[in-house]
Design an enzyme around this catalytic site. Structure first.
Site, PDB file in Angstrom:
ATOM      1  N   PRO A 176      58.776  89.094 -40.830  1.00 31.24           N
ATOM      2  CA  PRO A 176      60.165  88.653 -41.004  1.00 31.24           C
ATOM      3  C   PRO A 176      60.214  87.134 -41.019  1.00 31.24           C
ATOM      4  O   PRO A 176      59.545  86.482 -40.226  1.00 31.24           O
ATOM      5  CB  PRO A 176      60.890  89.201 -39.773  1.00 31.24           C
ATOM      6  CG  PRO A 176      59.913  89.959 -38.992  1.00 31.24           C
ATOM      7  CD  PRO A 176      58.550  89.795 -39.577  1.00 31.24           C
ATOM      8  N   GLY A 210      59.618  82.527 -34.721  1.00 31.37           N
ATOM      9  CA  GLY A 210      59.099  83.350 -33.634  1.00 31.37           C
ATOM     10  C   GLY A 210      57.879  84.153 -34.014  1.00 31.37           C
ATOM     11  O   GLY A 210      56.996  84.347 -33.209  1.00 31.37           O
ATOM     12  N   GLY A 269      55.902  83.430 -36.683  1.00 30.17           N
ATOM     13  CA  GLY A 269      54.898  82.618 -37.381  1.00 30.17           C
ATOM     14  C   GLY A 269      54.821  82.882 -38.865  1.00 30.17           C
ATOM     15  O   GLY A 269      53.744  82.821 -39.460  1.00 30.17           O
ATOM     16  N   SER A 270      55.973  83.191 -39.504  1.00 29.47           N
ATOM     17  CA  SER A 270      55.901  83.439 -40.946  1.00 29.47           C
ATOM     18  C   SER A 270      55.436  82.181 -41.684  1.00 29.47           C
ATOM     19  O   SER A 270      54.715  82.276 -42.673  1.00 29.47           O
ATOM     20  CB  SER A 270      57.246  83.922 -41.492  1.00 29.47           C
ATOM     21  OG  SER A 270      58.238  82.968 -41.244  1.00 29.47           O
ATOM     22  N   SER A 271      55.811  81.003 -41.197  1.00 26.90           N
ATOM     23  CA  SER A 271      55.388  79.785 -41.905  1.00 26.90           C
ATOM     24  C   SER A 271      53.889  79.555 -41.732  1.00 26.90           C
ATOM     25  O   SER A 271      53.201  79.179 -42.687  1.00 26.90           O
ATOM     26  CB  SER A 271      56.199  78.565 -41.466  1.00 26.90           C
ATOM     27  OG  SER A 271      56.126  78.398 -40.086  1.00 26.90           O
ATOM     28  N   ALA A 272      53.370  79.821 -40.532  1.00 23.46           N
ATOM     29  CA  ALA A 272      51.921  79.666 -40.324  1.00 23.46           C
ATOM     30  C   ALA A 272      51.160  80.692 -41.161  1.00 23.46           C
ATOM     31  O   ALA A 272      50.104  80.404 -41.724  1.00 23.46           O
ATOM     32  CB  ALA A 272      51.572  79.836 -38.851  1.00 23.46           C
ATOM     33  N   ASP A 329      50.323  77.838 -33.771  1.00 19.05           N
ATOM     34  CA  ASP A 329      50.585  78.926 -34.731  1.00 19.05           C
ATOM     35  C   ASP A 329      49.459  79.026 -35.759  1.00 19.05           C
ATOM     36  O   ASP A 329      48.918  80.114 -36.006  1.00 19.05           O
ATOM     37  CB  ASP A 329      51.900  78.682 -35.494  1.00 19.05           C
ATOM     38  CG  ASP A 329      53.127  78.924 -34.629  1.00 19.05           C
ATOM     39  OD1 ASP A 329      52.984  78.985 -33.405  1.00 19.05           O
ATOM     40  OD2 ASP A 329      54.230  79.041 -35.203  1.00 19.05           O
TER      41      ASP A 329
HETATM   42  O1  PMV Z   1      59.075  79.306 -33.740  1.00 21.57           O
HETATM   43  P1  PMV Z   1      57.660  79.332 -34.070  1.00 21.57           P
HETATM   44  O2  PMV Z   1      57.048  80.646 -34.165  1.00 21.57           O
HETATM   45  O3  PMV Z   1      57.304  78.451 -35.231  1.00 21.57           O
HETATM   46  O4  PMV Z   1      56.891  78.688 -32.793  1.00 21.57           O
HETATM   47  C1  PMV Z   1      56.986  77.348 -32.497  1.00 21.57           C
HETATM   48  C2  PMV Z   1      56.293  77.024 -31.210  1.00 21.57           C
HETATM   49  C3  PMV Z   1      56.727  75.681 -30.621  1.00 21.57           C
HETATM   50  O5  PMV Z   1      55.951  75.497 -29.434  1.00 21.57           O
HETATM   51  C4  PMV Z   1      58.201  75.692 -30.248  1.00 21.57           C
HETATM   52  C5  PMV Z   1      56.469  74.545 -31.578  1.00 21.57           C
HETATM   53  C6  PMV Z   1      55.006  74.304 -31.845  1.00 21.57           C
HETATM   54  O6  PMV Z   1      54.701  73.890 -32.967  1.00 21.57           O
HETATM   55  O7  PMV Z   1      54.182  74.481 -30.948  1.00 21.57           O
END
Ligand code: PMV
Length: 313
Positions: free
Chosen positions: A83, A87, A89-92, A133
């Site tokens: 999704p 949260g 990690g879709s971008s990673a 991520d």
């Molecule tokens: O929201 P996400 O899944 O991209 O996670 C970000 C995690 C953070 O610690 C808030 C930022 C980071 O890059 O570490």
């Protein structure tokens, strides 16, 4: 050299230490079995899923190409079951799939190079963040981020004055449920919000340090499969994230609902919307509870596999 590849990458959740990891504090994350794939092929013009490559819709793909590719135009086809919400990690996931694919088009690939280049691409696109991520999604399984190198070091990453040492972490088969609030979180905005609090207030700096300590306390119970203790630490971590201002009423609703059948639950990722996770023996019950309060729930498992490359299309 290959003129086409199929590359894929898992998604991820952060178990402990989001936000604190941006300041070099320890954190733990695991890869999830929801994957993104990209098919990359040389072509006469750039396209993504049949449409022209567009800065607005294909941010990570475009940055990866700008930073890593100087060959012929590329046709890219994507497929993802992650999704697109802060949260999971879709971008990673799209970044690591693209980076590993582009590196494979150019020649040999190794895990360390994929992780380091993917962090550069994600950082250049978001303008902030840590390598947690991209490293998790590259390696698969579990990772532990520490501020000094220890046994099982995979690679180290430096940005400005902050250095992160990424380690392999052996984990049990955790039963988790991820709940999506339906509200798209904006990671760079949430990171900036916490940064303002951190710069301005020594209490916020103490909260960040405390989160780091919770992460370190979680290592032993994770190794010993002490779910009660892991759950308690997740709840503590969640309280501190709420103090940092990254909660959301919908996340709180889902967390409270899941706790009836869970060892513990917390926000995962940047917060402000996005996702929560619960550790449980009763995944189906937790899915029901989360959906009863209006969330979308996913039963998830650890992905042993990080990025994968195939070029025998
Ligand atoms: O929201 P996400 O899944 O991209 O996670 C970000 C995690 C953070 O610690 C808030 C930022 C980071 O890059 O570490």
């Amino acid at each position: 050299m290959h003129n086409h590849v199929l590359a894929s990458a898992p998604s991820k959740v952060i178990l402990f230490g989001e936000h604190a990891v941006v300041y070099g504090e320890p954190a733990i994350a695991i890869a999830l079995n929801l994957r993104t794939s990209v098919m990359i092929e040389e072509s006469s013009e750039y396209s993504v899923d049949g449409k022209p490559l567009d800065e607005k819709y294909h941010k990570y793909i475009k940055t990866a190409i700008q930073m890593l590719w100087d060959g012929k135009p590329l046709e890219i086809i994507t497929a993802s079951v992650v999704p697109s919400a802060s949260g999971m990690g879709s971008s990673a996931s799209i970044t690591v799939a693209m980076v590993s694919g582009l590196l494979a088009m150019k020649g040999k690939v190794n895990e360390r190079e994929v992780a380091l280049k993917s962090f550069e691409v994600e950082y250049a696109t978001q303008g902030s963040g840590s390598p947690i991520d991209t490293s998790t999604v590259t390696h698969g399984k579990g990772i532990l981020v520490l501020n000094s190198p220890e046994e099982k070091l995979l690679w180290s990453v430096k940005k400005g004055n902050t250095e992160w040492h990424i380690h392999h972490l052996e984990l049990p088969k955790l039963k988790l449920v991820v709940g999506f609030s339906g509200i798209k979180g904006h990671t760079p905005e949430m990171v900036k919000k916490v940064r303002r609090f951190y710069n301005w207030n020594s209490f916020a700096r103490d909260v960040i340090k405390e989160i780091g300590k919770i992460t370190l306390r979680a290592i032993e119970p994770l190794e010993n499969e002490d779910y009660e203790e892991i759950g308690k630490l997740m709840n503590e971590n969640n309280k501190l994230l709420t103090i940092l201002g990254v909660g959301h009423p919908m996340l709180k609703k889902m967390i409270d609902a899941s706790l009836k059948h869970s060892y513990g639950a917390k926000i995962t990722g940047a917060g402000g919307g996005g996702c929560m996770i619960a550790l449980t023996d009763e995944q189906d019950e937790v899915v029901r509870e989360i959906e009863a309060v209006g969330g979308k729930a996913y039963k998830v498992e650890i992905s042993e596999e990080g990025y994968t490359i195939e070029n025998h299309l």
